[in-house]
Design a protein around this motif. Structure first.
Motif, PDB file in Angstrom:
ATOM      1  N   SER A 136       3.536   0.888   2.467  1.00 45.12           N
ATOM      2  CA  SER A 136       2.189   0.550   2.890  1.00 45.12           C
ATOM      3  C   SER A 136       1.943   1.156   4.260  1.00 45.12           C
ATOM      4  N   ARG A 137       0.836   1.808   4.401  1.00 52.53           N
ATOM      5  CA  ARG A 137       0.525   2.437   5.691  1.00 52.53           C
ATOM      6  C   ARG A 137       0.206   1.391   6.753  1.00 52.53           C
ATOM      7  N   SER A 138      -0.320   0.237   6.334  1.00 53.98           N
ATOM      8  CA  SER A 138      -0.709  -0.791   7.298  1.00 53.98           C
ATOM      9  C   SER A 138       0.410  -1.787   7.592  1.00 53.98           C
ATOM     10  N   ASP A 139       1.429  -1.871   6.723  1.00 51.12           N
ATOM     11  CA  ASP A 139       2.514  -2.842   6.902  1.00 51.12           C
ATOM     12  C   ASP A 139       3.822  -2.088   7.121  1.00 51.12           C
ATOM     13  N   MET A 140       4.082  -1.710   8.361  1.00 49.36           N
ATOM     14  CA  MET A 140       5.273  -0.928   8.668  1.00 49.36           C
ATOM     15  C   MET A 140       6.521  -1.797   8.834  1.00 49.36           C
ATOM     16  N   GLU A 141       6.376  -3.132   8.804  1.00 55.83           N
ATOM     17  CA  GLU A 141       7.527  -4.026   8.949  1.00 55.83           C
ATOM     18  C   GLU A 141       8.287  -4.195   7.650  1.00 55.83           C
ATOM     19  N   THR A 142       7.617  -4.024   6.517  1.00 57.94           N
ATOM     20  CA  THR A 142       8.257  -4.173   5.216  1.00 57.94           C
ATOM     21  C   THR A 142       9.015  -2.893   4.875  1.00 57.94           C
ATOM     22  N   ASP A 143      10.235  -3.040   4.384  1.00 58.03           N
ATOM     23  CA  ASP A 143      11.008  -1.866   3.977  1.00 58.03           C
ATOM     24  C   ASP A 143      10.287  -1.137   2.848  1.00 58.03           C
ATOM     25  N   PRO A 144      10.311   0.189   2.866  1.00 56.51           N
ATOM     26  CA  PRO A 144       9.645   0.935   1.795  1.00 56.51           C
ATOM     27  C   PRO A 144      10.395   0.803   0.469  1.00 56.51           C
ATOM     28  N   PHE A 145       9.665   1.001  -0.611  1.00 60.07           N
ATOM     29  CA  PHE A 145      10.253   1.063  -1.945  1.00 60.07           C
ATOM     30  C   PHE A 145      10.918   2.429  -2.081  1.00 60.07           C
ATOM     31  N   ARG A 170       3.644  11.613 -10.497  1.00 58.02           N
ATOM     32  CA  ARG A 170       2.203  11.321 -10.472  1.00 58.02           C
ATOM     33  C   ARG A 170       2.047   9.904  -9.951  1.00 58.02           C
ATOM     34  N   VAL A 171       1.287   9.722  -8.861  1.00 56.51           N
ATOM     35  CA  VAL A 171       1.159   8.422  -8.202  1.00 56.51           C
ATOM     36  C   VAL A 171      -0.275   7.919  -8.345  1.00 56.51           C
ATOM     37  N   VAL A 172      -0.420   6.707  -8.882  1.00 54.22           N
ATOM     38  CA  VAL A 172      -1.722   6.055  -9.026  1.00 54.22           C
ATOM     39  C   VAL A 172      -1.713   4.811  -8.144  1.00 54.22           C
ATOM     40  N   ASN A 173      -2.654   4.723  -7.213  1.00 62.55           N
ATOM     41  CA  ASN A 173      -2.718   3.584  -6.297  1.00 62.55           C
ATOM     42  C   ASN A 173      -3.787   2.598  -6.776  1.00 62.55           C
ATOM     43  N   ASP A 174      -3.360   1.555  -7.488  1.00 62.53           N
ATOM     44  CA  ASP A 174      -4.256   0.496  -7.948  1.00 62.53           C
ATOM     45  C   ASP A 174      -4.222  -0.711  -7.016  1.00 62.53           C
ATOM     46  N   SER A 175      -3.624  -0.564  -5.851  1.00 63.25           N
ATOM     47  CA  SER A 175      -3.526  -1.683  -4.908  1.00 63.25           C
ATOM     48  C   SER A 175      -4.734  -1.695  -3.973  1.00 63.25           C
ATOM     49  N   ARG A 176      -4.755  -2.680  -3.070  1.00 62.62           N
ATOM     50  CA  ARG A 176      -5.843  -2.785  -2.099  1.00 62.62           C
ATOM     51  C   ARG A 176      -5.463  -2.185  -0.751  1.00 62.62           C
ATOM     52  N   THR A 177      -4.333  -1.521  -0.679  1.00 61.80           N
ATOM     53  CA  THR A 177      -3.863  -0.972   0.587  1.00 61.80           C
ATOM     54  C   THR A 177      -3.606   0.528   0.459  1.00 61.80           C
ATOM     55  N   THR A 178      -3.703   1.240   1.561  1.00 63.18           N
ATOM     56  CA  THR A 178      -3.389   2.665   1.571  1.00 63.18           C
ATOM     57  C   THR A 178      -1.874   2.827   1.516  1.00 63.18           C
ATOM     58  N   ILE A 179      -1.418   3.721   0.651  1.00 58.59           N
ATOM     59  CA  ILE A 179       0.011   3.925   0.389  1.00 58.59           C
ATOM     60  C   ILE A 179       0.434   5.317   0.852  1.00 58.59           C
ATOM     61  N   VAL A 180       1.586   5.387   1.469  1.00 52.31           N
ATOM     62  CA  VAL A 180       2.220   6.664   1.774  1.00 52.31           C
ATOM     63  C   VAL A 180       3.331   6.844   0.754  1.00 52.31           C
ATOM     64  N   ALA A 181       3.269   7.927  -0.016  1.00 55.45           N
ATOM     65  CA  ALA A 181       4.273   8.209  -1.042  1.00 55.45           C
ATOM     66  C   ALA A 181       4.941   9.539  -0.722  1.00 55.45           C
ATOM     67  N   SER A 226       4.218 -14.283  -5.834  1.00 55.73           N
ATOM     68  CA  SER A 226       5.644 -14.477  -5.562  1.00 55.73           C
ATOM     69  C   SER A 226       6.310 -13.247  -4.954  1.00 55.73           C
ATOM     70  N   SER A 227       5.550 -12.208  -4.677  1.00 53.11           N
ATOM     71  CA  SER A 227       6.108 -10.968  -4.141  1.00 53.11           C
ATOM     72  C   SER A 227       6.168 -11.013  -2.620  1.00 53.11           C
ATOM     73  N   TRP A 228       7.229 -10.446  -2.056  1.00 50.52           N
ATOM     74  CA  TRP A 228       7.365 -10.344  -0.599  1.00 50.52           C
ATOM     75  C   TRP A 228       6.554  -9.181  -0.045  1.00 50.52           C
ATOM     76  N   ARG A 229       6.190  -8.257  -0.901  1.00 48.73           N
ATOM     77  CA  ARG A 229       5.470  -7.066  -0.459  1.00 48.73           C
ATOM     78  C   ARG A 229       3.973  -7.188  -0.756  1.00 48.73           C
ATOM     79  N   PRO A 230       3.150  -6.465  -0.025  1.00 47.21           N
ATOM     80  CA  PRO A 230       1.712  -6.473  -0.329  1.00 47.21           C
ATOM     81  C   PRO A 230       1.383  -5.583  -1.534  1.00 47.21           C
ATOM     82  N   TYR A 231       2.387  -4.928  -2.096  1.00 47.00           N
ATOM     83  CA  TYR A 231       2.193  -4.034  -3.244  1.00 47.00           C
ATOM     84  C   TYR A 231       3.450  -4.074  -4.118  1.00 47.00           C
ATOM     85  N   GLU A 232       3.296  -3.664  -5.377  1.00 43.43           N
ATOM     86  CA  GLU A 232       4.413  -3.526  -6.303  1.00 43.43           C
ATOM     87  C   GLU A 232       4.384  -2.124  -6.881  1.00 43.43           C
TER      88      GLU A 232
END
Length: 126
Positions: A86-95, A31-42, A114-120
């Motif tokens: 992140s759908r908008s940040d394709m340069e960051t390795d996926p989790f 079950r995936v809940v997206n509380d971030s400000r970016t669109t996520i591909v899971a 302090s995070s390198w990613r736009p999401y956690e």
């Protein structure tokens, strides 16, 4: 009871039990809940030796939305991973994190200062 019957009855019972146990396949659900400000591909992915991961189920989740991936049945001993990117940040390795059979909850929040990613991603077993 005849000697052959004493031998066949336990043998048939053992064959029946063994057949039942090998036909049970592990089931995976996230079950995936997206509380971030970016669109996520899971996705739930199958990782095989010497090949690229193959997605078993994929979803695009808008900010504030949630969805459930699965249930997916796979043969025992297969390597199954949960992936979020992140759908908008394709340069960051996926989790990516290996999951075992059962149900999981993944909460995706906006990355901290302090995070390198736009999401956690916080993945927990239910």
């Amino acid at each position: 009871m005849r000697p052959i019957t004493r031998f066949l009855v336990p043998l048939l019972a053992l064959m029946t039990l063994t057949g039942c146990q090998t036909s049970i396949k592990p089931v995976y659900t996230v079950r995936v809940v997206n509380d971030s400000r970016t669109t996520i591909v899971a996705a739930i992915e199958h990782h095989q030796n010497f090949s690229e991961p193959s997605p078993l189920e994929t979803a695009t989740i808008a900010p504030g939305d949630e969805t459930t991936l699965g249930p997916i049945e796979m043969p025992p001993l297969e390597r199954i991973y949960f992936m979020a990117s992140s759908r908008s940040d394709m340069e960051t390795d996926p989790f990516r994190q290996k999951i075992r059979r059962g149900s999981y909850s993944a909460t995706i929040s906006t990355g901290g200062v302090s995070s390198w990613r736009p999401y956690e991603v916080f993945l927990t077993s239910d």
